[in-house]
Design a protein around this motif. Structure first.
Motif, PDB file in Angstrom:
ATOM      1  N   LEU A 116       0.826  -1.213   0.000  1.00  0.00           N
ATOM      2  CA  LEU A 116       0.000   0.000   0.000  1.00  0.00           C
ATOM      3  C   LEU A 116       0.856   1.257   0.000  1.00  0.00           C
ATOM      4  CD1 LEU A 116      -2.821  -0.988   2.523  1.00  0.00           C
ATOM      5  CD2 LEU A 116      -2.970  -0.896   0.030  1.00  0.00           C
ATOM      6  N   MET A 117       1.953   1.230   0.747  1.00  0.00           N
ATOM      7  CA  MET A 117       2.832   2.396   0.796  1.00  0.00           C
ATOM      8  C   MET A 117       3.561   2.594  -0.533  1.00  0.00           C
ATOM      9  SD  MET A 117       2.471   3.924   3.691  1.00  0.00           S
ATOM     10  CE  MET A 117       0.732   3.528   3.449  1.00  0.00           C
ATOM     11  N   MET A 118       3.968   1.504  -1.166  1.00  0.00           N
ATOM     12  CA  MET A 118       4.669   1.659  -2.446  1.00  0.00           C
ATOM     13  C   MET A 118       3.725   2.117  -3.553  1.00  0.00           C
ATOM     14  SD  MET A 118       7.751  -1.148  -2.632  1.00  0.00           S
ATOM     15  CE  MET A 118       6.806  -2.625  -2.245  1.00  0.00           C
ATOM     16  N   PHE A 242       7.646   7.101   4.803  1.00  0.00           N
ATOM     17  CA  PHE A 242       6.763   6.100   5.412  1.00  0.00           C
ATOM     18  C   PHE A 242       7.591   5.041   6.115  1.00  0.00           C
ATOM     19  CE2 PHE A 242       7.710   4.100   1.321  1.00  0.00           C
ATOM     20  CZ  PHE A 242       7.873   2.756   1.653  1.00  0.00           C
ATOM     21  N   ALA A 243       6.932   4.272   6.951  1.00  0.00           N
ATOM     22  CA  ALA A 243       7.524   3.088   7.570  1.00  0.00           C
ATOM     23  C   ALA A 243       6.405   2.083   7.818  1.00  0.00           C
ATOM     24  CB  ALA A 243       8.231   3.435   8.874  1.00  0.00           C
ATOM     25  N   VAL A 244       6.764   0.824   7.846  1.00  0.00           N
ATOM     26  CA  VAL A 244       5.808  -0.254   8.119  1.00  0.00           C
ATOM     27  C   VAL A 244       6.452  -1.225   9.105  1.00  0.00           C
ATOM     28  CG1 VAL A 244       4.604  -0.100   5.913  1.00  0.00           C
ATOM     29  CG2 VAL A 244       6.628  -1.543   6.096  1.00  0.00           C
ATOM     30  N   TRP A 245       5.627  -1.936   9.856  1.00  0.00           N
ATOM     31  CA  TRP A 245       6.164  -2.924  10.798  1.00  0.00           C
ATOM     32  C   TRP A 245       5.105  -3.959  11.130  1.00  0.00           C
ATOM     33  CZ3 TRP A 245       5.244   2.185  11.944  1.00  0.00           C
ATOM     34  CH2 TRP A 245       4.265   2.477  12.897  1.00  0.00           C
ATOM     35  N   VAL A 261       1.640   1.310  10.455  1.00  0.00           N
ATOM     36  CA  VAL A 261       2.080   2.176   9.359  1.00  0.00           C
ATOM     37  C   VAL A 261       2.368   3.569   9.912  1.00  0.00           C
ATOM     38  CG1 VAL A 261       1.278   3.412   7.298  1.00  0.00           C
ATOM     39  CG2 VAL A 261       0.880   0.959   7.499  1.00  0.00           C
ATOM     40  N   PHE A 262       3.440   4.147   9.414  1.00  0.00           N
ATOM     41  CA  PHE A 262       3.770   5.559   9.641  1.00  0.00           C
ATOM     42  C   PHE A 262       3.785   6.254   8.295  1.00  0.00           C
ATOM     43  CE2 PHE A 262       7.181   8.675   9.153  1.00  0.00           C
ATOM     44  CZ  PHE A 262       6.898   9.605  10.139  1.00  0.00           C
ATOM     45  N   VAL A 263       3.072   7.358   8.191  1.00  0.00           N
ATOM     46  CA  VAL A 263       3.149   8.245   7.030  1.00  0.00           C
ATOM     47  C   VAL A 263       3.444   9.640   7.552  1.00  0.00           C
ATOM     48  CG1 VAL A 263       1.951   9.232   5.044  1.00  0.00           C
ATOM     49  CG2 VAL A 263       1.486   6.860   5.717  1.00  0.00           C
ATOM     50  N   TRP A 303      -5.114   5.711   4.808  1.00  0.00           N
ATOM     51  CA  TRP A 303      -4.680   4.556   4.018  1.00  0.00           C
ATOM     52  C   TRP A 303      -5.388   3.263   4.460  1.00  0.00           C
ATOM     53  CZ3 TRP A 303      -1.648   8.812   3.843  1.00  0.00           C
ATOM     54  CH2 TRP A 303      -0.982   9.096   2.649  1.00  0.00           C
ATOM     55  N   GLN A 304      -6.261   3.335   5.448  1.00  0.00           N
ATOM     56  CA  GLN A 304      -6.993   2.143   5.865  1.00  0.00           C
ATOM     57  C   GLN A 304      -7.935   1.673   4.754  1.00  0.00           C
ATOM     58  OE1 GLN A 304      -8.043   2.438  10.471  1.00  0.00           O
ATOM     59  NE2 GLN A 304      -8.504   4.355   9.412  1.00  0.00           N
ATOM     60  N   LEU A 305      -8.152   0.377   4.714  1.00  0.00           N
ATOM     61  CA  LEU A 305      -9.058  -0.192   3.728  1.00  0.00           C
ATOM     62  C   LEU A 305     -10.331  -0.724   4.376  1.00  0.00           C
ATOM     63  CD1 LEU A 305      -6.569  -2.177   1.449  1.00  0.00           C
ATOM     64  CD2 LEU A 305      -7.438   0.149   1.135  1.00  0.00           C
ATOM     65  N   SER A 306     -10.174  -1.558   5.392  1.00  0.00           N
ATOM     66  CA  SER A 306     -11.312  -2.271   5.961  1.00  0.00           C
ATOM     67  C   SER A 306     -11.376  -2.070   7.469  1.00  0.00           C
ATOM     68  CB  SER A 306     -11.189  -3.776   5.676  1.00  0.00           C
ATOM     69  OG  SER A 306     -11.052  -4.018   4.294  1.00  0.00           O
ATOM     70  N   ASN A 307     -12.580  -2.286   8.014  1.00  0.00           N
ATOM     71  CA  ASN A 307     -12.685  -2.207   9.468  1.00  0.00           C
ATOM     72  C   ASN A 307     -11.830  -3.296  10.098  1.00  0.00           C
ATOM     73  OD1 ASN A 307     -14.791  -3.661   8.090  1.00  0.00           O
ATOM     74  ND2 ASN A 307     -15.683  -4.152  10.088  1.00  0.00           N
ATOM     75  N   PRO A 308     -11.175  -3.004  11.223  1.00  0.00           N
ATOM     76  CA  PRO A 308     -10.116  -3.876  11.744  1.00  0.00           C
ATOM     77  C   PRO A 308     -10.655  -5.079  12.513  1.00  0.00           C
ATOM     78  CG  PRO A 308     -10.358  -1.950  13.128  1.00  0.00           C
ATOM     79  CD  PRO A 308     -11.266  -1.735  11.962  1.00  0.00           C
TER      80      PRO A 308
END
Length: 426
Positions: A116-118, A242-245, A261-263, A303-308
């Motif tokens: 998603l970030m890329m 950005f960063a992801v983990w 996610v960090f943006v 950047w969220q897509l769906s409910n968690p």
């Protein structure tokens, strides 16, 4: 040998004294250890899967009970209502990685978030198409990067620049990374590194790399799978795009749990950035009007897509509360001592038995040490497991040991070294 003014000693008495003086020692009791013959195992694999917090089960059970009793009304009437449930983790996550709450969100899993970030931050052109990464990056990162390059019609063989150590060396030199950016900066669209390499345990200079890349107009992203909950991070000030983990390693969220996610704030309201859109990233005030046009939430939440998944978040809450209480500066201080003590004890083993390939400089590593043994490492790992020591193996010949400061003790480290000494003299 000493670390931070502490002179290490190779004795059980010293290890017990260090544990007694440890201001974070009580956090160990907050976790459940696998047992070996009725005793807690020596668990040194928190860099692969962290231990279960004691409160994880009651937090998940709470959500299950609310589902049982309330059904769909749990979205608004649960003890911790499900609609804003992910927000329970936002401020804790921001403190954990040194970010502003606007800049972080807990969602999806690491590789999904990386893609998603890329989508947003890798926009190649004919003149600037390359991605810079480690040749020894975690395989999933390599797959994701190569597939993104192909998706845009470019060639992984030509358009991925892979950083390799100098001949005869195990880890990358900062000056070589910076020189590569200087030499190829005009061609690089994205610098994408793991801030701690999963295999060697090397931690990179995020600030210097980000400055150099931005000076040449490159976007910058980091995979913090081995950094979040391990290193003292300042993502907002360091300034990557950005960063992801993931959250199942040092963050103890449970197997396969949600990532983060960090943006950076500078992108918070940039709706011109391409992105894949989903309804959970839509303006919270108008989300349920079910309109056809996407209106992004400012910041990382957009950047969220769906409910968690609530049950996964419930388990992660249990651990994040502990990190928030302990604080990352305190955890890093203890981690430097724990890993330094492990290094000290390993250096005392018979010559030639083991070689540490992780950098000796504490500023270039986190909790884990990667070890090469002269004897057969796979068989050695089996012997360690049979003795209640839990480490892991990475092909072709590396055993990783990670004393996690939130629950590991100096006595764990001392006992591990003692077990190794027994095998070194076999």
């Amino acid at each position: 040998m000493s670390s931070e003014g502490v002179r290490f000693e190779a004795s059980e008495e010293f290890a017990r004294r260090m544990d007694a003086e440890d201001p974070l020692r009580h956090f160990r009791d907050e976790f459940l250890f696998p047992l070996h013959h009725g005793e807690q195992s020596i668990y040194l694999v928190g860099n692969s899967l962290g231990l279960q917090p004691r409160k994880a089960k009651p937090y998940v059970v709470e959500a299950l009970e609310d589902w049982e009793k309330l059904g769909v009304e749990g979205h608004f009437a649960a003890r911790h209502s499900w609609m804003p449930y992910h927000e329970l983790l936002t401020e804790q996550t921001a403190r954990l990685v040194g970010a502003q709450p606007l800049e972080v969100v807990v969602m999806n899993t690491l590789s999904v978030n990386l893609h998603l970030m890329m989508v947003s931050f890798y926009q190649p052109t004919r003149e600037r198409s390359k991605i810079l990464m480690e040749a020894g990056a975690f395989p999933s990162d390599q797959y994701a990067v190569a597939s993104q390059v192909r998706f845009h019609g470019y060639s992984p063989e030509r358009d991925i620049l892979r950083l390799t150590p100098r001949p005869g060396e195990e880890t990358l030199r900062t000056e070589d990374i910076l020189e590569t950016i200087e030499r190829h900066g005009r061609e690089i669209a994205l610098v994408m590194l793991g801030n701690v390499n999963y295999l060697t345990g090397q931690a990179f200079d995020m600030a210097a790399i980000t400055r150099a890349a931005h000076r040449h107009g490159c976007r910058v992203g980091f995979d913090l799978a081995h950094g979040a909950g391990n290193l003292l991070l300042s993502l907002h000030d360091t300034g990557p795009d950005f960063a992801v983990w993931c959250s199942y390693k040092y963050l103890n969220g449970g197997p396969g749990t949600l990532g983060g996610v960090f943006v950076h704030e500078r992108h918070a309201r940039n709706n011109a950035l391409p992105r894949f859109e989903g309804w959970w990233g839509h303006n919270k005030q108008t989300r349920f009007q079910m309109g056809p046009d996407f209106d992004s939430i400012p910041g990382a939440e957009g950047w969220q897509l769906s409910n968690p998944p609530i049950f996964q978040m419930a388990a992660l809450r249990a651990s994040m509360e502990l990190f928030d209480r302990a604080t990352m500066p305190a955890l890093r201080r203890k981690s430097d001592l724990l890993t330094g003590y492990l290094e000290f004890l390993l250096d005392r083993l018979p010559p030639g038995f083991v070689r540490i390939i992780t950098p000796r400089d504490p500023k270039q590593r986190g909790a884990h040490l990667s070890l090469r043994f002269s004897k057969e490492p796979r068989k050695l790992l089996e012997k360690l497991t049979a003795q209640g020591v839990v480490c892991d193996f990475r092909s072709p010949d590396i055993i990783r040991a990670a004393p996690a400061p939130l629950y590991n003790s100096f006595l764990d480290v001392y006992r591990f070294a003692g077990v190794l000494e027994g095998h070194a003299r076999d």
